[in-house]
Design a protein around this motif. Structure first.
Motif, mmCIF file in Angstrom:
data_model
loop_
_atom_site.group_PDB
_atom_site.id
_atom_site.type_symbol
_atom_site.label_atom_id
_atom_site.label_comp_id
_atom_site.label_asym_id
_atom_site.label_seq_id
_atom_site.Cartn_x
_atom_site.Cartn_y
_atom_site.Cartn_z
ATOM 1 N N LEU A 1 0.970 -0.785 -0.053
ATOM 2 C CA LEU A 1 0.050 0.092 0.291
ATOM 3 C C LEU A 1 0.721 1.221 0.021
ATOM 4 C CD1 LEU A 1 -3.419 0.394 1.714
ATOM 5 C CD2 LEU A 1 -1.332 1.944 2.103
ATOM 6 N N LEU A 2 1.790 1.127 1.142
ATOM 7 C CA LEU A 2 2.427 2.095 1.046
ATOM 8 C C LEU A 2 3.739 2.520 -0.727
ATOM 9 C CD1 LEU A 2 2.324 1.949 4.045
ATOM 10 C CD2 LEU A 2 4.610 2.383 4.183
ATOM 11 N N LYS A 3 3.462 1.855 -1.239
ATOM 12 C CA LYS A 3 4.589 2.191 -2.256
ATOM 13 C C LYS A 3 3.468 2.001 -3.775
ATOM 14 C CE LYS A 3 6.537 -2.080 -2.333
ATOM 15 N NZ LYS A 3 7.577 -3.876 -2.800
ATOM 16 N N ILE A 4 2.306 2.080 -3.669
ATOM 17 C CA ILE A 4 0.844 2.480 -4.589
ATOM 18 C C ILE A 4 0.800 3.757 -3.955
ATOM 19 C CG2 ILE A 4 -1.252 2.279 -5.169
ATOM 20 C CD1 ILE A 4 -0.858 -0.946 -4.172
ATOM 21 N N ARG A 5 0.752 4.357 -2.615
ATOM 22 C CA ARG A 5 0.582 5.324 -2.553
ATOM 23 C C ARG A 5 1.276 6.572 -2.679
ATOM 24 N NH1 ARG A 5 -3.592 7.755 -2.411
ATOM 25 N NH2 ARG A 5 -4.020 8.268 0.095
ATOM 26 N N CYS A 6 2.916 5.876 -2.220
ATOM 27 C CA CYS A 6 3.192 6.569 -1.946
ATOM 28 C C CYS A 6 5.047 7.166 -2.975
ATOM 29 C CB CYS A 6 4.403 7.873 -0.631
ATOM 30 S SG CYS A 6 5.146 8.587 -0.558
ATOM 31 N N GLU A 7 4.760 8.309 -3.953
ATOM 32 C CA GLU A 7 6.479 7.697 -4.580
ATOM 33 C C GLU A 7 7.664 7.462 -3.974
ATOM 34 O OE1 GLU A 7 7.550 7.049 -8.419
ATOM 35 O OE2 GLU A 7 6.018 7.152 -8.481
ATOM 36 N N HIS A 8 7.836 8.330 -2.590
ATOM 37 C CA HIS A 8 8.773 8.112 -2.505
ATOM 38 C C HIS A 8 9.005 6.486 -1.481
ATOM 39 C CE1 HIS A 8 12.275 9.352 1.642
ATOM 40 N NE2 HIS A 8 10.966 7.866 2.197
ATOM 41 N N PHE A 9 8.379 5.648 -1.149
ATOM 42 C CA PHE A 9 7.939 4.752 -0.711
ATOM 43 C C PHE A 9 8.709 3.577 -1.170
ATOM 44 C CE2 PHE A 9 5.604 6.370 3.316
ATOM 45 C CZ PHE A 9 6.912 6.370 4.288
ATOM 46 N N ARG A 10 7.957 4.099 -2.877
ATOM 47 C CA ARG A 10 7.919 3.061 -4.304
ATOM 48 C C ARG A 10 9.632 3.142 -4.400
ATOM 49 N NH1 ARG A 10 4.399 4.561 -8.811
ATOM 50 N NH2 ARG A 10 2.753 4.218 -7.351
ATOM 51 N N SER A 11 10.764 3.656 -4.281
ATOM 52 C CA SER A 11 11.565 3.766 -4.523
ATOM 53 C C SER A 11 12.169 3.166 -2.633
ATOM 54 C CB SER A 11 12.029 5.572 -4.604
ATOM 55 O OG SER A 11 11.951 6.422 -4.182
ATOM 56 N N VAL A 12 12.153 4.122 -2.046
ATOM 57 C CA VAL A 12 12.459 2.864 -0.717
ATOM 58 C C VAL A 12 12.576 1.614 -0.245
ATOM 59 C CG1 VAL A 12 13.114 3.665 1.288
ATOM 60 C CG2 VAL A 12 12.887 5.544 0.501
ATOM 61 N N LEU A 13 11.322 1.169 -1.004
ATOM 62 C CA LEU A 13 11.163 -0.070 -0.318
ATOM 63 C C LEU A 13 10.782 -1.526 -1.749
ATOM 64 C CD1 LEU A 13 7.493 0.781 1.810
ATOM 65 C CD2 LEU A 13 9.979 0.340 2.189
ATOM 66 N N PHE B 1 1.232 11.032 9.011
ATOM 67 C CA PHE B 1 1.241 10.689 7.758
ATOM 68 C C PHE B 1 1.351 9.259 7.302
ATOM 69 C CE2 PHE B 1 5.430 9.130 4.913
ATOM 70 C CZ PHE B 1 4.469 9.599 3.488
ATOM 71 N N LEU B 2 1.736 7.956 7.985
ATOM 72 C CA LEU B 2 1.030 6.856 7.456
ATOM 73 C C LEU B 2 -0.094 7.034 7.467
ATOM 74 C CD1 LEU B 2 4.246 5.206 9.422
ATOM 75 C CD2 LEU B 2 3.492 6.019 6.701
ATOM 76 N N TYR C 1 -2.576 9.193 6.756
ATOM 77 C CA TYR C 1 -3.505 9.728 5.538
ATOM 78 C C TYR C 1 -2.708 8.676 4.304
ATOM 79 C CZ TYR C 1 -1.875 12.518 1.488
ATOM 80 O OH TYR C 1 -2.014 13.193 0.344
ATOM 81 N N LEU C 2 -1.901 8.073 3.963
ATOM 82 C CA LEU C 2 -2.355 7.019 3.177
ATOM 83 C C LEU C 2 -2.580 6.520 2.578
ATOM 84 C CD1 LEU C 2 2.116 6.551 2.671
ATOM 85 C CD2 LEU C 2 0.360 8.418 2.238
ATOM 86 N N TYR C 3 -3.487 5.826 4.136
ATOM 87 C CA TYR C 3 -4.442 4.993 4.498
ATOM 88 C C TYR C 3 -6.100 5.329 4.046
ATOM 89 C CZ TYR C 3 -1.520 0.734 5.807
ATOM 90 O OH TYR C 3 -1.242 0.065 5.851
ATOM 91 N N THR C 4 -6.021 7.078 4.528
ATOM 92 C CA THR C 4 -7.529 7.470 4.891
ATOM 93 C C THR C 4 -7.749 8.523 3.803
ATOM 94 O OG1 THR C 4 -6.602 9.087 6.435
ATOM 95 C CG2 THR C 4 -7.278 6.347 6.897
ATOM 96 N N ASP C 5 -6.441 9.077 3.099
ATOM 97 C CA ASP C 5 -6.682 10.613 2.621
ATOM 98 C C ASP C 5 -7.141 11.724 3.513
ATOM 99 O OD1 ASP C 5 -5.496 10.526 -0.527
ATOM 100 O OD2 ASP C 5 -7.635 9.711 -1.027
ATOM 101 N N SER C 6 -6.875 12.010 4.783
ATOM 102 C CA SER C 6 -7.142 13.045 5.524
ATOM 103 C C SER C 6 -6.562 13.115 7.158
ATOM 104 C CB SER C 6 -8.058 12.570 6.494
ATOM 105 O OG SER C 6 -8.621 11.193 6.632
#
Length: 276
Positions: free
Chosen positions: A136-148, A169-170, A172-177
């Protein structure tokens, strides 16, 4: 029965409040406290308000008694005011009586945030764990896509940001709020700037705007300048100008950075803030 809903900042509820009760008692009752929800029911002549700190006030006709000044209650939501004190008991918002156990995709993701039973990754922040899911982190955040990508570790230590900020912050990646106090939202604004997340940056600015007051206005203005949040900077500046006498007496103003103070005075002079 459904009553009439009225939101904070609306001229409709303000006009209704003026017709029902004198303005001065309402102002004295809330003072500088920010009201985030106001509800009223015409059939019961009852009103309620919720402050940013979660306190619930009620006034109007309450069980046959005329309450002319907003009264602090022990309730946690405005619905309870109308259920317990309105005559007849009503709900000011629409209620659904049809049971529905089905969770949407968004609801399912929200439910799984910080769930150690399904998580395959945990962040260690300030000695506390936050449980998340790599995919989910890789799908939702470009930073985690490269780091993970290709990272087989199941624990990541984080010391750049505080626990409340990084957890928000984390989440927010699950809830958009986001759900943070204005002071912590400044830290999240810093994080959003670091990760170049413009949407998160906008949400942080909205949260900060909702929590601004005379005591923290200068600190919020300083943060807006630091993180190049121009819309927030203008909002904080206008708030300071509109409350100039009180703001200039706060410790934040006395401790303001020299360059920021110089720019503030210059800009305030241009808009005529110091004219007699």
């Amino acid at each position: 029965t459904s009553g009439d809903t009225m939101e904070t900042g609306s001229s409709d509820w303000a006009a209704a409040a003026i017709r029902r009760r004198p303005v001065e008692p309402l102002y004295k009752a809330f003072g500088c406290t920010r009201v985030i929800e106001v509800a009223a029911c015409h059939s019961a002549h009852t009103s309620a308000a919720k402050t940013q700190s979660g306190h619930i006030y009620m006034w109007g006709q309450c069980r046959g008694q005329s309450v002319t000044i907003p009264h602090l209650t022990h309730f946690s939501c405005t619905d309870d005011v109308f259920a317990c004190f309105a005559t007849p008991a009503v709900s000011w918002r629409l209620l659904s009586v049809e049971p529905d156990d089905h969770l949407t995709v968004a609801q399912s993701l929200k439910k799984e945030f910080d769930n150690p039973e399904t998580a395959d990754l945990k962040f260690l922040v300030d000695g506390k764990y936050i449980y998340v899911h790599k995919v989910l982190l890789k799908i939702r955040c470009e930073h985690f896509r490269s780091v993970l990508n290709g990272n087989e570790d199941d624990i990541v230590e984080m010391d750049e940001f505080s626990y409340p900020v990084y957890r928000a912050f984390l989440e927010y990646l699950y809830t958009d709020s986001i759900n943070l106090c204005p002071e912590d939202a400044i830290g999240l604004l810093d994080l959003a700037t670091f990760y170049r997340d413009n949407r998160l940056k906008k949400l942080c600015q909205q949260t900060i705007k909702q929590g601004i007051c005379e005591d923290n206005a200068i600190a919020l203005l300083s943060a807006a300048v630091k993180y190049e949040a121009q819309d927030l900077e203008e909002f904080c500046f206008r708030f300071c100008i509109n409350h100039l006498t009180v703001v200039t007496q706060t410790s934040g103003f006395a401790e303001m950075d020299h360059d920021l103070l110089k720019n503030f005075i210059s800009k305030a002079s241009r808009v005529g803030a110091f004219k007699n």
